[in-house]
Design a protein around this motif. Structure first.
Motif, PDB file in Angstrom:
ATOM      1  N   LEU A 194       0.926  -1.127  -0.113  1.00  0.00           N
ATOM      2  CA  LEU A 194       0.027   0.110  -0.040  1.00  0.00           C
ATOM      3  C   LEU A 194       0.800   1.333   0.071  1.00  0.00           C
ATOM      4  O   LEU A 194       0.497   2.152  -0.759  1.00  0.00           O
ATOM      5  CB  LEU A 194      -0.953   0.031   1.297  1.00  0.00           C
ATOM      6  CG  LEU A 194      -2.295  -0.944   1.311  1.00  0.00           C
ATOM      7  CD1 LEU A 194      -2.784  -0.804   2.455  1.00  0.00           C
ATOM      8  CD2 LEU A 194      -3.142  -0.243  -0.266  1.00  0.00           C
ATOM      9  N   VAL A 195       1.797   1.397   0.793  1.00  0.00           N
ATOM     10  CA  VAL A 195       2.706   2.424   0.889  1.00  0.00           C
ATOM     11  C   VAL A 195       3.603   2.778  -0.724  1.00  0.00           C
ATOM     12  O   VAL A 195       3.222   3.815  -1.024  1.00  0.00           O
ATOM     13  CB  VAL A 195       4.026   2.237   1.768  1.00  0.00           C
ATOM     14  CG1 VAL A 195       4.904   3.446   1.701  1.00  0.00           C
ATOM     15  CG2 VAL A 195       3.275   2.032   3.262  1.00  0.00           C
ATOM     16  N   GLY A 196       3.725   1.628  -1.407  1.00  0.00           N
ATOM     17  CA  GLY A 196       4.314   1.689  -2.425  1.00  0.00           C
ATOM     18  C   GLY A 196       3.457   2.360  -3.555  1.00  0.00           C
ATOM     19  O   GLY A 196       3.639   3.208  -4.453  1.00  0.00           O
ATOM     20  N   MET A 213      10.787   7.850   8.942  1.00  0.00           N
ATOM     21  CA  MET A 213       9.892   8.453   8.017  1.00  0.00           C
ATOM     22  C   MET A 213      10.608   9.462   6.970  1.00  0.00           C
ATOM     23  O   MET A 213      10.252   9.585   5.790  1.00  0.00           O
ATOM     24  CB  MET A 213       8.692   9.207   8.577  1.00  0.00           C
ATOM     25  CG  MET A 213       7.957   8.564   9.588  1.00  0.00           C
ATOM     26  SD  MET A 213       6.817   9.571  10.588  1.00  0.00           S
ATOM     27  CE  MET A 213       5.849   8.192  11.333  1.00  0.00           C
ATOM     28  N   VAL A 214      11.578  10.116   7.577  1.00  0.00           N
ATOM     29  CA  VAL A 214      12.248  11.186   6.905  1.00  0.00           C
ATOM     30  C   VAL A 214      13.129  10.483   5.848  1.00  0.00           C
ATOM     31  O   VAL A 214      13.163  10.849   4.688  1.00  0.00           O
ATOM     32  CB  VAL A 214      13.030  11.988   7.422  1.00  0.00           C
ATOM     33  CG1 VAL A 214      13.699  13.056   6.833  1.00  0.00           C
ATOM     34  CG2 VAL A 214      12.092  12.860   8.409  1.00  0.00           C
ATOM     35  N   VAL A 215      13.745   9.440   6.250  1.00  0.00           N
ATOM     36  CA  VAL A 215      14.613   8.692   5.291  1.00  0.00           C
ATOM     37  C   VAL A 215      13.805   8.130   3.901  1.00  0.00           C
ATOM     38  O   VAL A 215      14.378   7.983   2.985  1.00  0.00           O
ATOM     39  CB  VAL A 215      15.471   7.832   6.339  1.00  0.00           C
ATOM     40  CG1 VAL A 215      16.117   6.632   5.057  1.00  0.00           C
ATOM     41  CG2 VAL A 215      16.373   8.373   7.005  1.00  0.00           C
ATOM     42  N   TYR A 216      12.942   7.334   4.403  1.00  0.00           N
ATOM     43  CA  TYR A 216      12.018   6.744   3.470  1.00  0.00           C
ATOM     44  C   TYR A 216      11.376   7.930   2.667  1.00  0.00           C
ATOM     45  O   TYR A 216      11.242   7.596   1.393  1.00  0.00           O
ATOM     46  CB  TYR A 216      11.030   5.902   4.058  1.00  0.00           C
ATOM     47  CG  TYR A 216      10.204   5.211   2.900  1.00  0.00           C
ATOM     48  CD1 TYR A 216      10.535   4.193   2.189  1.00  0.00           C
ATOM     49  CD2 TYR A 216       8.866   5.708   2.377  1.00  0.00           C
ATOM     50  CE1 TYR A 216       9.963   3.556   1.125  1.00  0.00           C
ATOM     51  CE2 TYR A 216       8.512   5.208   1.413  1.00  0.00           C
ATOM     52  CZ  TYR A 216       8.952   3.881   0.824  1.00  0.00           C
ATOM     53  OH  TYR A 216       8.228   3.454  -0.296  1.00  0.00           O
ATOM     54  N   ALA A 217      11.154   9.033   2.926  1.00  0.00           N
ATOM     55  CA  ALA A 217      10.398  10.096   2.152  1.00  0.00           C
ATOM     56  C   ALA A 217      11.433  10.391   1.257  1.00  0.00           C
ATOM     57  O   ALA A 217      11.162  10.602  -0.081  1.00  0.00           O
ATOM     58  CB  ALA A 217      10.041  11.012   3.036  1.00  0.00           C
ATOM     59  N   ILE A 255       3.122   8.845   4.377  1.00  0.00           N
ATOM     60  CA  ILE A 255       2.630   9.362   3.437  1.00  0.00           C
ATOM     61  C   ILE A 255       2.637  11.117   3.735  1.00  0.00           C
ATOM     62  O   ILE A 255       2.770  11.698   2.563  1.00  0.00           O
ATOM     63  CB  ILE A 255       1.159   8.977   3.192  1.00  0.00           C
ATOM     64  CG1 ILE A 255       0.968   7.350   2.492  1.00  0.00           C
ATOM     65  CG2 ILE A 255       0.304   9.931   2.103  1.00  0.00           C
ATOM     66  CD1 ILE A 255      -0.213   6.858   2.984  1.00  0.00           C
ATOM     67  N   ALA A 256       2.350  11.436   4.713  1.00  0.00           N
ATOM     68  CA  ALA A 256       2.367  12.916   5.016  1.00  0.00           C
ATOM     69  C   ALA A 256       3.390  13.401   4.999  1.00  0.00           C
ATOM     70  O   ALA A 256       3.447  14.458   4.253  1.00  0.00           O
ATOM     71  CB  ALA A 256       1.584  12.928   6.292  1.00  0.00           C
ATOM     72  N   VAL A 257       4.475  12.847   5.234  1.00  0.00           N
ATOM     73  CA  VAL A 257       5.933  13.342   5.458  1.00  0.00           C
ATOM     74  C   VAL A 257       6.435  13.313   3.845  1.00  0.00           C
ATOM     75  O   VAL A 257       7.089  14.313   3.556  1.00  0.00           O
ATOM     76  CB  VAL A 257       6.947  12.489   6.178  1.00  0.00           C
ATOM     77  CG1 VAL A 257       8.364  13.111   6.179  1.00  0.00           C
ATOM     78  CG2 VAL A 257       6.414  12.771   7.838  1.00  0.00           C
ATOM     79  N   THR A 258       6.248  12.294   3.375  1.00  0.00           N
ATOM     80  CA  THR A 258       6.586  12.218   1.870  1.00  0.00           C
ATOM     81  C   THR A 258       6.003  13.388   0.638  1.00  0.00           C
ATOM     82  O   THR A 258       6.565  14.167   0.316  1.00  0.00           O
ATOM     83  CB  THR A 258       6.314  11.175   1.267  1.00  0.00           C
ATOM     84  OG1 THR A 258       6.723   9.841   1.976  1.00  0.00           O
ATOM     85  CG2 THR A 258       6.776  11.043  -0.141  1.00  0.00           C
ATOM     86  N   VAL A 259       4.776  13.699   1.186  1.00  0.00           N
ATOM     87  CA  VAL A 259       4.093  14.632   0.414  1.00  0.00           C
ATOM     88  C   VAL A 259       4.377  16.109   0.706  1.00  0.00           C
ATOM     89  O   VAL A 259       4.663  17.165   0.154  1.00  0.00           O
ATOM     90  CB  VAL A 259       2.452  14.751   0.761  1.00  0.00           C
ATOM     91  CG1 VAL A 259       1.892  15.782  -0.134  1.00  0.00           C
ATOM     92  CG2 VAL A 259       1.865  13.187  -0.092  1.00  0.00           C
ATOM     93  N   GLY A 260       4.583  16.163   2.074  1.00  0.00           N
ATOM     94  CA  GLY A 260       5.106  17.732   2.783  1.00  0.00           C
ATOM     95  C   GLY A 260       6.626  17.863   2.225  1.00  0.00           C
ATOM     96  O   GLY A 260       6.782  19.128   1.651  1.00  0.00           O
ATOM     97  N   LEU A 261       7.463  16.836   2.069  1.00  0.00           N
ATOM     98  CA  LEU A 261       8.756  16.960   1.654  1.00  0.00           C
ATOM     99  C   LEU A 261       8.759  17.390   0.117  1.00  0.00           C
ATOM    100  O   LEU A 261       9.430  18.394  -0.405  1.00  0.00           O
ATOM    101  CB  LEU A 261       9.628  15.868   1.708  1.00  0.00           C
ATOM    102  CG  LEU A 261      10.325  15.923   3.195  1.00  0.00           C
ATOM    103  CD1 LEU A 261      11.031  14.579   3.232  1.00  0.00           C
ATOM    104  CD2 LEU A 261      11.192  17.132   3.525  1.00  0.00           C
ATOM    105  N   SER A 262       7.764  16.599  -0.767  1.00  0.00           N
ATOM    106  CA  SER A 262       7.626  16.817  -2.238  1.00  0.00           C
ATOM    107  C   SER A 262       7.104  18.348  -2.404  1.00  0.00           C
ATOM    108  O   SER A 262       7.464  19.073  -3.171  1.00  0.00           O
ATOM    109  CB  SER A 262       6.443  15.860  -2.537  1.00  0.00           C
ATOM    110  OG  SER A 262       6.371  16.099  -3.960  1.00  0.00           O
ATOM    111  N   VAL A 263       6.091  18.996  -1.437  1.00  0.00           N
ATOM    112  CA  VAL A 263       5.699  20.290  -1.766  1.00  0.00           C
ATOM    113  C   VAL A 263       6.808  21.177  -1.543  1.00  0.00           C
ATOM    114  O   VAL A 263       6.857  22.138  -2.455  1.00  0.00           O
ATOM    115  CB  VAL A 263       4.398  20.705  -0.657  1.00  0.00           C
ATOM    116  CG1 VAL A 263       4.074  21.851  -0.717  1.00  0.00           C
ATOM    117  CG2 VAL A 263       3.196  19.732  -0.973  1.00  0.00           C
TER     118      VAL A 263
END
Length: 318
Positions: free
Chosen positions: A6-8, A198-202, A263-271
């Protein structure tokens, strides 16, 4: 395993709203802009079946429908409903235009009504409203593009461009509001429980997990390394990931809290990262393209002229 899947899946689709500057920069070759636009417009729908099946498998045995039932309802039944609704909606639009029974302004509301009606019908049969609406959009646009010339065309025929203006603008507005709510309601509490994992995976998700498959898929495309790197980097994660994440959160899976935090951290870093780098990297890449084109007129990136580039209108273009 299914929660990891699901994460992927959730973090796979890109968001054209976040990459608008990178997609619409006229200094970037039309071939690259068009490819990014097409990808961001299609990949959220393409991952939907995988998301639905992974979600069903992750929740199987906890009162949720099994994979087989989900496959029948979400993919087959919802797809059939979407196909019928989109085809019928386009037929009604063409029929009303041919008889001068509607004005261009009101035709846009029919375009907006088609996915809403489709979603409601799919929800009634406990299917996937998102899959139904996506298939309806494909059927709707496909039939309109096949509209015959003549009176329909003279009356500002119901082409996708004319009929989808209202839906596109509304989609952009709702996307902007969604990011505001994301920052205020979702990302803030997540940062209070932030972990280094979380940060590393993001960061890995935004770089290696995205860029290596892109490089592999484009190995025989004839594009230079700079172009492949540009396409690989500008895969911003946004609204689609948030919607899928919220749907997964409602299922109360054992690892939901961690999943939604990632998911939230990845989207936040993407923004942050994609928004900050879009103007700079777009101009740098445009400078490289202009310099290279002067010495190599047959550059593959120049295969499409600016006039023939695919339309880059927004994240919800049909």
């Amino acid at each position: 395993m299914w929660e990891l899947a699901l994460v992927g899946v959730i973090l796979a689709p890109t968001d054209a709203a976040l990459g608008q500057q990178a997609f619409s920069n006229k200094r970037v070759p039309a071939l690259v802009r068009g490819g990014l636009g097409v990808e961001s417009g299609l990949n959220d729908g393409l991952v939907l079946p995988f998301f639905v099946l992974a979600l069903a498998a992750a929740g199987e045995g906890e009162g949720h429908p099994g994979v087989v039932v989900t496959f029948l309802r979400a993919l087959l039944l919802s797809g059939a409903i979407g196909l019928a609704a989109g085809w019928a909606g386009a037929g009604v639009l063409r029929w009303s235009v041919a008889r001068d029974w509607s004005t261009p302004a009101w035709r846009q509301f029919l375009t907006f009504a088609v996915p809403v009606i489709t979603y409601a019908l799919c929800a009634t049969v406990e299917g996937s409203g998102f899959i139904g609406a996506w298939v309806a959009g494909l059927a709707f646009g496909g039939r309109l593009r096949g509209a015959s010339s003549g009176r329909v065309a003279r009356a500002e025929g119901p082409g996708p461009t004319q009929s989808a203006t209202f839906s596109e603008r509304l989609g952009l507005l709702l996307a902007s509001v969604s990011f505001l709510v994301f920052g205020a309601v979702i990302l803030g509490p997540t940062l209070q429980h932030l972990t280094w994992r979380m940060v590393v995976y993001a960061l890995i998700s935004l770089t290696a997990v995205r860029m290596l498959p892109v490089a592999l898929a484009m190995a025989d495309a004839g594009l230079r390394a700079a172009s492949v790197a540009y396409v690989g980097w500008f895969g911003p994660r946004g609204l689609a990931s948030l919607v899928f994440g919220l749907l997964a959160f409602e299922e109360h899976l054992p690892g939901t809290t961690l999943l939604n935090g990632v998911i939230a951290v990845t989207v936040g870093l993407s923004v942050l990262l994609h928004g900050a780098t879009a103007p700079f990297l777009g101009n740098r890449y445009g400078d490289w393209f202009a310099r290279t084109l002067r010495t190599e007129p047959g550059l593959r990136e120049n295969a499409l002229s600016a006039d023939n580039a695919p339309g880059i209108r927004g994240p919800h273009s049909p």
